[in-house]
Write an enzyme that holds these catalytic residues in place. Structure first.
Site, short mmCIF file in Angstrom:
data_model
loop_
_atom_site.label_atom_id
_atom_site.label_comp_id
_atom_site.label_asym_id
_atom_site.label_seq_id
_atom_site.Cartn_x
_atom_site.Cartn_y
_atom_site.Cartn_z
N ASP A 83 0.87 -1.17 0.00
CA ASP A 83 0.00 0.00 0.00
C ASP A 83 0.91 1.22 0.00
O ASP A 83 2.13 1.08 0.13
CB ASP A 83 -0.92 0.02 1.23
CG ASP A 83 -2.26 0.71 0.93
OD1 ASP A 83 -2.24 1.88 0.49
OD2 ASP A 83 -3.30 0.07 1.12
N HIS A 134 -3.81 2.27 -4.86
CA HIS A 134 -3.07 2.12 -3.60
C HIS A 134 -1.63 1.70 -3.91
O HIS A 134 -1.07 0.86 -3.21
CB HIS A 134 -3.74 1.08 -2.69
CG HIS A 134 -4.96 1.61 -1.99
ND1 HIS A 134 -4.88 2.39 -0.86
CD2 HIS A 134 -6.27 1.50 -2.28
CE1 HIS A 134 -6.10 2.72 -0.46
NE2 HIS A 134 -6.96 2.20 -1.31
N GLU A 192 -10.86 1.27 -4.46
CA GLU A 192 -10.67 2.72 -4.39
C GLU A 192 -9.75 3.31 -5.47
O GLU A 192 -8.99 4.24 -5.19
CB GLU A 192 -10.14 3.12 -2.99
CG GLU A 192 -11.07 2.71 -1.89
CD GLU A 192 -10.61 3.12 -0.49
OE1 GLU A 192 -11.46 3.66 0.24
OE2 GLU A 192 -9.44 2.90 -0.13
N TRP A 227 -16.86 -5.34 1.10
CA TRP A 227 -16.50 -4.53 2.28
C TRP A 227 -17.33 -3.25 2.39
O TRP A 227 -17.57 -2.74 3.46
CB TRP A 227 -15.01 -4.16 2.24
CG TRP A 227 -14.62 -3.14 1.20
CD1 TRP A 227 -14.42 -3.34 -0.13
CD2 TRP A 227 -14.35 -1.76 1.42
NE1 TRP A 227 -14.05 -2.19 -0.75
CE2 TRP A 227 -14.00 -1.19 0.18
CE3 TRP A 227 -14.38 -0.93 2.57
CZ2 TRP A 227 -13.68 0.18 0.03
CZ3 TRP A 227 -14.07 0.42 2.42
CH2 TRP A 227 -13.72 0.95 1.16
N TYR A 233 -15.11 -4.28 10.51
CA TYR A 233 -13.93 -3.42 10.48
C TYR A 233 -13.47 -3.10 11.89
O TYR A 233 -14.01 -2.22 12.55
CB TYR A 233 -14.21 -2.16 9.65
CG TYR A 233 -13.84 -2.40 8.19
CD1 TYR A 233 -14.19 -3.60 7.58
CD2 TYR A 233 -13.12 -1.46 7.45
CE1 TYR A 233 -13.84 -3.86 6.26
CE2 TYR A 233 -12.76 -1.71 6.12
CZ TYR A 233 -13.12 -2.91 5.54
OH TYR A 233 -12.76 -3.16 4.25
N TRP A 268 -7.55 -2.37 9.51
CA TRP A 268 -6.69 -1.39 8.84
C TRP A 268 -5.93 -0.65 9.93
O TRP A 268 -6.51 -0.31 10.96
CB TRP A 268 -7.52 -0.45 7.98
CG TRP A 268 -8.23 -1.21 6.90
CD1 TRP A 268 -9.56 -1.52 6.86
CD2 TRP A 268 -7.64 -1.79 5.73
NE1 TRP A 268 -9.82 -2.27 5.73
CE2 TRP A 268 -8.67 -2.44 5.02
CE3 TRP A 268 -6.34 -1.83 5.22
CZ2 TRP A 268 -8.44 -3.13 3.83
CZ3 TRP A 268 -6.12 -2.51 4.03
CH2 TRP A 268 -7.15 -3.13 3.35
#
Ligand SMILES: [Zn+2]
Length: 650
Positions: free
Chosen positions: A157, A234, A290, A356, A381, A431
């Protein structure tokens, strides 16, 4: 040497302890809850160690991963037909049998156990903050204790590349390091990378040898490690190390790979080849979440690719990349899994979707005949705070206590019954933007990961929240004895007190007239929100807080003129996501709904730079008679959202 007397005292003591722990209660303490338990009349007594007979049945005689434990006068017999079944039987026995010596007993019973889902996952973000190999092994041990079987490692990432790749050494010589220790400091600065070995550089990576060691460690515990290599987005760290792979060709400009560039596919295929050489997993996670896709719209190479392939949108460009990578991964006998955005522009033929952003993506993929792992942010999460935010370490915000994780039911009524076999399991994700240390990560996982383990393993009819909380305390004790730094569930503060009880007041049930319309993003209960007696909790996303990007201006009709001694409402401030207190609140009253007189103006006195979650009541004590109460909150000069849950009148 023990004297006789000491020995007698000690053995009486042990007897008392072991009789206490090894009664019928321990059978019902097993976590995750087994599929079937049948008690029979009688007890099996044993000294020190019980007799355990293992019976291996021919492969396929029992369902995958299942086992049967029988306790009768002859002792304990365990049967299974695959190595995973034998392993899980042993895990259950570890929970059942006392580790002290002496006399013990178990009630006659039969336990027949098998998992609900084949995929029982836990996710580790080692990019934002690098984690030690010892930490990962320790978490594998804990996962095995609760019969989890997939460890998903987010290896790449923007914050750092974490795996040795021989063909592209700059990934670990440069893109694995930064000057700032914490992600937060790095993110707030220029987001640069550093040379390996440079003074004050932080980060790290795993060598292939270390990763092979980890894979083997996990394999022995029936856990498969799924590596994640992010694409197409990412990927800032890759594009800083190898700028030619981005649309601009310059370092620190792009976060998406250039899909028009053949060199990018050479890179990804080479990397994946090295990844598959280390990780024997069925699934290779390719990220897919994303993507901004902005540069693709103007990049000549990307535009040419779209033209050549007859594409009309950049979503299709993303789909092109994922499909091509899937063909490559399939050609090596593996399968891809990706976040639900891989649905955009058309899903690759054999891809498994990890849902997600809610469950809709997963349901859609199931309808299309794809396998799905559910991991909706609202339940899975673990980066949200697990208790009252004022007593918790800094987190990404939100509130996700153990109970909310546990109540998640992955098989939703809206899922087509004939596609339910595509629902392969559940995964919890952590995360780690705000999770700097290994200890903090451990704290975030346990006990909430146990709730996910039980949802993934246990049959739905065996789940019970109260009983789970009781067993979770026992499980946490076991973890703490092994040196895990867990959340202190026994001293959980819980939800805001008023949010648990609700509130009675004069305006409850009264009509609310909106002088400014309700906005679409956070409507809560719509027009009844401010007078339903329901008080908001620790997070504005709990559907109890109504959110506005404007003033809030409402009039409440009390239906008849009456004595009013109090008017107030509570606002929330959390500056990270841009939630602020109002600048001021005007409180007015009227007998006829036309002529209003001011009762009070309440000014804000909360600093707009306070970093923590804050609540503040904008209220007044008064002595007036009225039928209508107008409550007008002015949007902060900081702009952002206003959140209000109730207008209380007494
Ligand atoms: Zn491009």
């Amino acid at each position: 040497m023990l004297t006789n007397r000491m020995y007698r005292i000690l053995s009486t003591f042990l007897l008392a302890i072991t009789f206490y722990v090894a009664d019928a209660q321990t059978i019902t303490d097993i976590t995750p809850s087994p599929a079937e338990i049948t008690f029979k009349e009688g007890e099996y007594h044993f000294q020190d160690q019980p007799k355990v007979r293992f019976i291996t049945l021919p492969e396929g005689r029992m369902p995958a991963e299942s086992y049967r434990i029988k306790v009768d006068r002859k002792g304990i017999s365990v049967s299974y037909s695959d190595p995973a079944g034998a392993f899980y039987a042993q895990i259950t026995l570890d929970q059942l049998l006392p580790d002290t010596m002496g006399s013990s007993s178990l009630p006659y019973c039969e336990i027949y156990d098998y998992p609900r889902f084949p995929y029982r996952g836990l996710h580790f973000d080692v990019s934002r903050h690098f984690r030690s190999l010892d930490f990962l092994k320790k978490q594998i041990d804990a996962m095995a204790m609760f019969k989890m079987n997939r460890m998903h490692i987010h290896l790449t990432d923007a914050a750092g590349w974490r795996m040795q790749i021989d063909s592209y050494p700059r990934l670990t010589q440069f893109a694995a390091w930064r000057q700032q220790h914490t992600w937060k400091d790095w993110w707030a600065g220029e987001r640069l990378y550093a040379e390996e070995g440079a003074p004050e550089s932080h980060g790290g990576y795993y060598t292939k040898e270390e990763l092979r060691e980890l894979v083997e460690y996990a394999r022995q515990r029936h856990i498969e490690i799924i590596p994640e290599i992010e694409m197409p987005s990412h990927s800032e760290e890759v594009l800083a190390a190898y700028p030619e792979l981005g649309c601009s060709g310059q370092a620190y400009k792009d976060s998406d790979f250039c899909v028009g560039n053949e060199e990018v596919f050479r890179f990804l295929e080479t990397v994946l080849e090295e990844v598959m050489d280390v990780f024997p997993s069925e699934f290779i996670h390719i990220g897919g979440d994303e993507a901004g896709k902005q540069h693709w719209k103007t990049c000549p190479k990307c535009q040419k690719r779209m033209q050549d392939e007859g594409m009309t949108s950049v979503d299709e460009l993303q789909s092109y990349m994922i499909c091509r990578i899937e063909r490559f991964v399939n050609s090596k006998g593996r399968r891809i899994i990706g976040w639900d955005e891989i649905l955009q522009g058309g899903l690759a033929p054999d891809a498994t979707v990890m849902s997600w952003r809610g469950t809709e993506g997963g349901i859609k993929a199931m309808e299309m005949g794809h396998d799905v792992v559910m991991s909706p942010g609202r339940y899975c999460y673990l980066d949200h705070a697990q208790d009252a935010p004022f007593k918790e370490p800094e987190s990404i915000g939100g509130y996700l206590p153990l109970d909310s994780v546990y109540v998640y039911e992955p098989a939703e009524p809206s899922m087509p019954a004939d596609r339910l076999h595509h629902l392969k399991g559940v995964q919890a994700n952590l995360w780690s933007e705000y999770v700097v240390t290994d200890e903090h990560a451990e704290y975030m996982y346990w006990p909430r990961a146990i709730a996910i383990a039980e949802t993934a393993w246990s049959q739905p009819q065996r789940k019970n929240l109260d009983d789970f909380r009781r067993r979770a305390l026992i499980a946490l004790d076991a973890l703490r004895q092994k040196g895990y730094h867990t959340f202190d569930l026994a001293n959980e503060y819980g939800e805001r007190k008023l949010a648990q009880t609700g509130l009675e007041h004069k305006a409850k049930g009264c009509k609310v007239i909106y002088n400014k319309p309700i906005q679409e993003w956070y409507p809560a209960a719509g027009e009844t929100t401010f007078t339903d007696g329901v008080i908001g909790g620790w997070t504005y996303s709990d559907k109890r807080w109504q959110g506005f990007l404007s003033d809030i201006d409402v009039t409440i009709d009390l239906e008849e003129i009456q004595q009013i001694s109090y008017v107030g409402g509570t606002f929330m401030q959390l500056i990270g996501p841009g939630v602020f207190m109002p600048q001021k609140v005007d409180i007015l009253v009227s007998e006829d709904g036309e002529e209003f007189t001011s009762v009070a103006t309440v000014w804000n006195d909360v600093s707009t730079s306070a970093p923590e979650l804050l609540f503040r009541s904008f209220d007044t004590i008064c002595d007036v008679r009225a039928r209508y109460v107008r409550y007008h909150a002015y949007r902060s000069t900081m702009r952002g959202f206003l959140f209000l849950d109730e207008v209380v009148v007494n």
